[in-house]
Design an enzyme around this catalytic site. Structure first.
Site, PDB file in Angstrom:
ATOM      1  N   GLN A  31       0.773  -1.262   0.060  1.00 55.98           N
ATOM      2  CA  GLN A  31      -0.209   0.021   0.116  1.00 55.98           C
ATOM      3  C   GLN A  31       0.959   1.148  -0.034  1.00 55.98           C
ATOM      4  O   GLN A  31       1.805   1.378   0.720  1.00 55.98           O
ATOM      5  CB  GLN A  31      -0.907  -0.126   1.345  1.00 55.98           C
ATOM      6  CG  GLN A  31      -1.925   1.095   1.551  1.00 55.98           C
ATOM      7  CD  GLN A  31      -2.627   0.847   2.688  1.00 55.98           C
ATOM      8  OE1 GLN A  31      -2.183   1.260   3.893  1.00 55.98           O
ATOM      9  NE2 GLN A  31      -3.641   0.159   2.717  1.00 55.98           N
ATOM     10  N   HIS A  58       0.452  -4.468   3.384  1.00 51.40           N
ATOM     11  CA  HIS A  58      -0.914  -4.564   3.864  1.00 51.40           C
ATOM     12  C   HIS A  58      -0.934  -6.095   4.578  1.00 51.40           C
ATOM     13  O   HIS A  58      -1.795  -6.309   5.536  1.00 51.40           O
ATOM     14  CB  HIS A  58      -2.057  -4.123   2.987  1.00 51.40           C
ATOM     15  CG  HIS A  58      -3.424  -4.162   3.276  1.00 51.40           C
ATOM     16  ND1 HIS A  58      -4.421  -3.396   2.745  1.00 51.40           N
ATOM     17  CD2 HIS A  58      -3.856  -4.310   4.614  1.00 51.40           C
ATOM     18  CE1 HIS A  58      -5.275  -3.597   3.446  1.00 51.40           C
ATOM     19  NE2 HIS A  58      -5.084  -4.169   4.540  1.00 51.40           N
ATOM     20  N   PHE A 108      -3.407  -4.118  14.394  1.00 59.75           N
ATOM     21  CA  PHE A 108      -3.435  -4.275  12.883  1.00 59.75           C
ATOM     22  C   PHE A 108      -2.964  -5.655  12.454  1.00 59.75           C
ATOM     23  O   PHE A 108      -3.485  -6.453  11.826  1.00 59.75           O
ATOM     24  CB  PHE A 108      -2.576  -3.067  12.046  1.00 59.75           C
ATOM     25  CG  PHE A 108      -2.359  -3.086  10.499  1.00 59.75           C
ATOM     26  CD1 PHE A 108      -3.449  -3.707   9.722  1.00 59.75           C
ATOM     27  CD2 PHE A 108      -1.254  -2.770   9.897  1.00 59.75           C
ATOM     28  CE1 PHE A 108      -3.200  -3.746   8.511  1.00 59.75           C
ATOM     29  CE2 PHE A 108      -1.065  -2.927   8.721  1.00 59.75           C
ATOM     30  CZ  PHE A 108      -2.063  -3.604   7.864  1.00 59.75           C
ATOM     31  N   HIS A 111      -5.110  -8.449  13.630  1.00 56.68           N
ATOM     32  CA  HIS A 111      -6.125  -8.740  12.449  1.00 56.68           C
ATOM     33  C   HIS A 111      -5.587  -9.221  11.389  1.00 56.68           C
ATOM     34  O   HIS A 111      -6.432 -10.258  10.873  1.00 56.68           O
ATOM     35  CB  HIS A 111      -6.681  -7.261  12.071  1.00 56.68           C
ATOM     36  CG  HIS A 111      -7.728  -7.253  10.765  1.00 56.68           C
ATOM     37  ND1 HIS A 111      -9.073  -7.790  11.034  1.00 56.68           N
ATOM     38  CD2 HIS A 111      -7.264  -7.237   9.556  1.00 56.68           C
ATOM     39  CE1 HIS A 111      -9.569  -7.503   9.968  1.00 56.68           C
ATOM     40  NE2 HIS A 111      -8.541  -7.251   8.924  1.00 56.68           N
ATOM     41  N   GLU A 112      -4.573  -9.005  10.750  1.00 57.31           N
ATOM     42  CA  GLU A 112      -4.155  -9.817   9.659  1.00 57.31           C
ATOM     43  C   GLU A 112      -3.597 -11.257  10.050  1.00 57.31           C
ATOM     44  O   GLU A 112      -4.017 -12.259   8.984  1.00 57.31           O
ATOM     45  CB  GLU A 112      -2.714  -9.220   9.030  1.00 57.31           C
ATOM     46  CG  GLU A 112      -2.920  -7.683   8.509  1.00 57.31           C
ATOM     47  CD  GLU A 112      -3.685  -7.907   7.354  1.00 57.31           C
ATOM     48  OE1 GLU A 112      -3.562  -8.360   6.446  1.00 57.31           O
ATOM     49  OE2 GLU A 112      -4.826  -6.975   7.249  1.00 57.31           O
ATOM     50  N   LYS A 115      -7.316 -13.169  10.705  1.00 56.95           N
ATOM     51  CA  LYS A 115      -8.317 -13.162   9.564  1.00 56.95           C
ATOM     52  C   LYS A 115      -7.579 -13.853   8.335  1.00 56.95           C
ATOM     53  O   LYS A 115      -8.131 -14.844   7.824  1.00 56.95           O
ATOM     54  CB  LYS A 115      -8.587 -11.833   8.993  1.00 56.95           C
ATOM     55  CG  LYS A 115      -9.708 -11.889   7.800  1.00 56.95           C
ATOM     56  CD  LYS A 115     -10.027 -10.448   7.349  1.00 56.95           C
ATOM     57  CE  LYS A 115     -10.819 -10.441   6.322  1.00 56.95           C
ATOM     58  NZ  LYS A 115     -11.569  -9.182   5.757  1.00 56.95           N
ATOM     59  N   HIS A 116      -6.382 -13.910   8.064  1.00 57.49           N
ATOM     60  CA  HIS A 116      -5.811 -14.326   7.047  1.00 57.49           C
ATOM     61  C   HIS A 116      -4.516 -15.324   7.290  1.00 57.49           C
ATOM     62  O   HIS A 116      -4.460 -16.478   6.807  1.00 57.49           O
ATOM     63  CB  HIS A 116      -4.913 -13.130   6.217  1.00 57.49           C
ATOM     64  CG  HIS A 116      -5.939 -12.215   5.595  1.00 57.49           C
ATOM     65  ND1 HIS A 116      -7.040 -12.467   4.596  1.00 57.49           N
ATOM     66  CD2 HIS A 116      -6.288 -11.007   5.982  1.00 57.49           C
ATOM     67  CE1 HIS A 116      -7.679 -11.333   4.443  1.00 57.49           C
ATOM     68  NE2 HIS A 116      -7.094 -10.378   5.229  1.00 57.49           N
TER      69      HIS A 116
END
Length: 221
Positions: A31, A58, A108, A111-112, A115-116
């Site tokens: 990003q 990102h 952050f 979350h990454e 989720k992923h």
């Protein structure tokens, strides 16, 4: 007894193999911070200070060839900061957060991972280390500036941006745009694809939805 343990090993290997093949490829997404900040929503610099004027990571996102993706694959696997202690300095530099209010990036990164990363078949340390290593392979700012495409607020053709990156990196990127505070289209995120073992870049089986105009701005940061 030996046969029993052999069966357990085989079953474990099968589970790992099946899980590792449960998605088709990764999107590796970088990003441009100037475009994140130059919107009506604006941004906040992390508590460690203003990031360098460079593309930031990102994420590394498992995906399917039909355009869908798995997410939150293991709700019991929570982010553990100790797993990135050896690369924390690089995380702050190369994977910074720009969300408001200003923070240290932990939310952050959590979350990454949750989720992923939990869908990646990699453990936490390997997930973040692998993603950082991919950034070493894909130096987008160098690819663009070498072709005379600089983050100076000027407008460049979408094709020239894609061509410059492909010529340097070797693979076709997907370019995502957003709108600046005045509504102008600007260079926002660049996607590359990685095989499902996260070991090498590949041509993307499918690109995300969305498109940029033929001329886009590359804002300063």
């Amino acid at each position: 007894m030996k046969s029993f343990y052999l069966i357990l090993v085989v079953q474990s290997l099968f589970v790992v193999s099946a899980f590792s093949q449960s998605f088709d490829f990764f999107y590796f997404v970088q990003q441009w911070p100037g475009s994140y900040c130059d919107t009506k929503k604006s941004c906040c610099f992390p508590s460690s200070g203003k990031p360098d004027a460079d593309f930031g990571i990102h994420g590394l996102w498992p995906n399917y060839k039909d355009g869908s993706y798995p997410s939150n694959c293991d709700p019991d696997s929570h982010f553990d900061q100790s797993q990135i202690s050896g690369v924390l300095r690089r995380m702050r530099s190369e994977w910074p957060t720009l969300a408001c209010p200003s923070n240290d990036g932990i939310q952050f990164w959590a979350h990454e991972w949750e989720k992923h990363g939990t869908c990646s078949a990699l453990d936490q340390h390997a997930y973040f280390q692998t993603t950082l290593d991919l950034k070493n392979q894909v130096n987008l700012l160098q690819s663009l500036t070498s072709a005379g495409i600089e983050p100076n607020g000027n407008t460049y053709s979408l094709e020239s941006i894609k061509d410059a990156i492909k010529q340097d990196v070797g693979y076709t990127p997907f370019v995502e745009c957003n709108n600046d505070s005045s509504g102008n289209s600007q260079l926002y995120q660049i996607y590359h694809c990685v095989d499902n073992s996260a070991s090498k870049l590949i041509e993307c089986p499918v690109f995300p939805r969305g498109r940029c105009g033929s001329q886009i701005e590359f804002p300063t940061f």
